[in-house]
Scaffold this active site. Structure first.
Site, mmCIF file in Angstrom:
data_model
loop_
_atom_site.group_PDB
_atom_site.id
_atom_site.type_symbol
_atom_site.label_atom_id
_atom_site.label_comp_id
_atom_site.label_asym_id
_atom_site.label_seq_id
_atom_site.Cartn_x
_atom_site.Cartn_y
_atom_site.Cartn_z
ATOM 1 N N ASN A 89 -10.626 -3.042 -6.476
ATOM 2 C CA ASN A 89 -9.801 -2.047 -7.178
ATOM 3 C C ASN A 89 -10.359 -1.643 -8.560
ATOM 4 O O ASN A 89 -9.922 -0.645 -9.141
ATOM 5 C CB ASN A 89 -8.346 -2.533 -7.349
ATOM 6 C CG ASN A 89 -7.531 -2.455 -6.068
ATOM 7 O OD1 ASN A 89 -6.584 -3.219 -5.862
ATOM 8 N ND2 ASN A 89 -7.882 -1.533 -5.178
ATOM 9 N N ASP B 50 0.831 -1.206 0.000
ATOM 10 C CA ASP B 50 0.000 0.000 0.000
ATOM 11 C C ASP B 50 0.871 1.263 0.000
ATOM 12 O O ASP B 50 2.000 1.241 0.494
ATOM 13 C CB ASP B 50 -0.901 -0.033 1.248
ATOM 14 C CG ASP B 50 -2.093 0.902 1.115
ATOM 15 O OD1 ASP B 50 -2.278 1.503 0.037
ATOM 16 O OD2 ASP B 50 -2.833 1.035 2.107
HETATM 17 C C1 FPP Z 1 -2.012 0.233 -3.286
HETATM 18 O O1 FPP Z 1 -1.503 1.533 -3.267
HETATM 19 C C2 FPP Z 1 -1.413 -0.490 -4.372
HETATM 20 C C3 FPP Z 1 -2.085 -1.105 -5.383
HETATM 21 C C4 FPP Z 1 -3.541 -1.143 -5.507
HETATM 22 C C5 FPP Z 1 -1.359 -1.742 -6.461
HETATM 23 C C6 FPP Z 1 -0.241 -2.584 -6.010
HETATM 24 C C7 FPP Z 1 0.576 -2.959 -7.152
HETATM 25 C C8 FPP Z 1 1.921 -2.890 -7.179
HETATM 26 C C9 FPP Z 1 2.747 -2.471 -6.050
HETATM 27 C C10 FPP Z 1 2.668 -3.316 -8.361
HETATM 28 C C11 FPP Z 1 2.396 -4.761 -8.585
HETATM 29 C C12 FPP Z 1 3.306 -5.351 -9.484
HETATM 30 C C13 FPP Z 1 3.017 -6.418 -10.223
HETATM 31 C C14 FPP Z 1 4.126 -7.090 -10.867
HETATM 32 C C15 FPP Z 1 1.655 -6.934 -10.424
HETATM 33 P P1 FPP Z 1 -2.520 2.764 -3.432
HETATM 34 O O2 FPP Z 1 -2.559 3.119 -4.873
HETATM 35 O O3 FPP Z 1 -3.821 2.401 -2.813
HETATM 36 O O4 FPP Z 1 -1.764 3.866 -2.609
HETATM 37 P P2 FPP Z 1 -2.454 5.052 -1.785
HETATM 38 O O5 FPP Z 1 -3.204 4.397 -0.659
HETATM 39 O O6 FPP Z 1 -1.284 5.854 -1.332
HETATM 40 O O7 FPP Z 1 -3.345 5.779 -2.745
#
Ligand code: FPP
Length: 260
Positions: A80, A32
């Site tokens: 998501n 996250d």
């Molecule tokens: C949450 O951060 C993250 C995600 C929903 C995506 C996670 C994916 C990756 C780290 C890359 C994955 C890689 C592969 C190879 C599939 P957020 O966007 O919710 O962050 P925030 O809470 O700060 O908005």
């Protein structure tokens, strides 16, 4: 003892020692904070996801080197899809990019890729990328890199209940024969046996929630919440979080030796 030297925030060398005999077999991570990482840099959210992908590579290597058996990474939840279209589209491209770039490296590390989630609902190119990666690494005998992609724990439980009900209706399963292991094996983590349940769950970015992740499997998991945003997460953070895990007193509902 695993001893590793890392540079801390003040650029000083810092030593982290881990007990080799207490490395968790299965570590699951809620990655996250990508959006906040990008925002702090006045970059679009997708820049955080892109950086997050490189972190996946580093953490996979570090976990595999430590002898972890399963590393589960929550890459995309069934919730998501509610994000803006361009962000969803970028997130669906990430596995394509990741596997294109890193499958040779995963093979070199003897890592086997698994994907758990509703793969059928993924865009064709994402689905192909993950199925190809699973196929290309299927003979590897080292760590399982288990991506939770279009995964939601409640949906997973519903699917398992339906499957078991079908077996009961068909006469191949007795109601009385259903036990915890039956349910455990019917979940998407069932094929990770004997490492279905993570001993350690880490969530980055300071949020202290589980967000529909491994609800059945986490019954006895140690939970570690770290302030570090996923794009800043480094092997040193993983070592530190495992060290925290090793300092916990895991009682599984019992009492410690001193309390007896
Ligand atoms: C949450 O951060 C993250 C995600 C929903 C995506 C996670 C994916 C990756 C780290 C890359 C994955 C890689 C592969 C190879 C599939 P957020 O966007 O919710 O962050 P925030 O809470 O700060 O908005």
């Amino acid at each position: 003892m695993f001893t590793k030297l890392f540079k801390n925030n003040n650029d000083e060398a810092e030593q982290i020692e881990l007990d080799e005999s207490k490395i968790p077999n299965h570590i699951a991570i809620i990655m996250d904070g990508n959006g906040r990482w990008a925002k702090r840099r006045h970059l679009p959210r997708i820049a955080g996801h892109r950086q997050g992908m490189d972190v996946v590579r580093e953490i996979t290597r570090a976990a595999s080197d430590l002898g972890v058996k399963v590393l589960t990474l929550y890459a995309f939840s069934t919730e998501n899809w509610k994000r803006p279209d361009d962000e969803v589209s970028f997130l669906m491209d990430l596995p394509v990019k990741f596997f294109n770039k890193f499958v040779p490296e995963l093979i070199e590390q003897n890592v086997r890729v698994n994907v758990m989630g509703y793969v059928e609902q993924l865009p064709a190119k994402t689905k192909k990328a993950v199925l190809d990666a699973m196929e290309q690494t299927k003979d590897n005998t080292g760590m399982v890199l288990n991506f939770a992609l279009n995964y939601g724990s409640r949906a997973e439980i519903v699917t398992a209940v339906k499957e078991l009900s079908r077996r009961v209706a068909a006469g191949s399963l007795e109601v009385e024969a259903i036990d915890e292991q039956t349910i455990s094996r019917a979940l998407m983590t069932g094929k990770l046996a004997p490492y279905c349940d993570p001993e350690l769950i880490i969530r980055t970015s300071g949020e202290e929630r589980i967000s529909n992740f491994l609800l059945w499997q986490l019954a006895y998991s140690e939970l570690v919440f770290t302030e570090t945003l996923w794009p800043d997460y480094q092997p040193a953070n993983l070592y530190q979080d495992i060290k925290t895990y090793q300092s916990r007193d895991r009682r599984f509902g019992g009492v410690t030796e001193e309390e007896k």
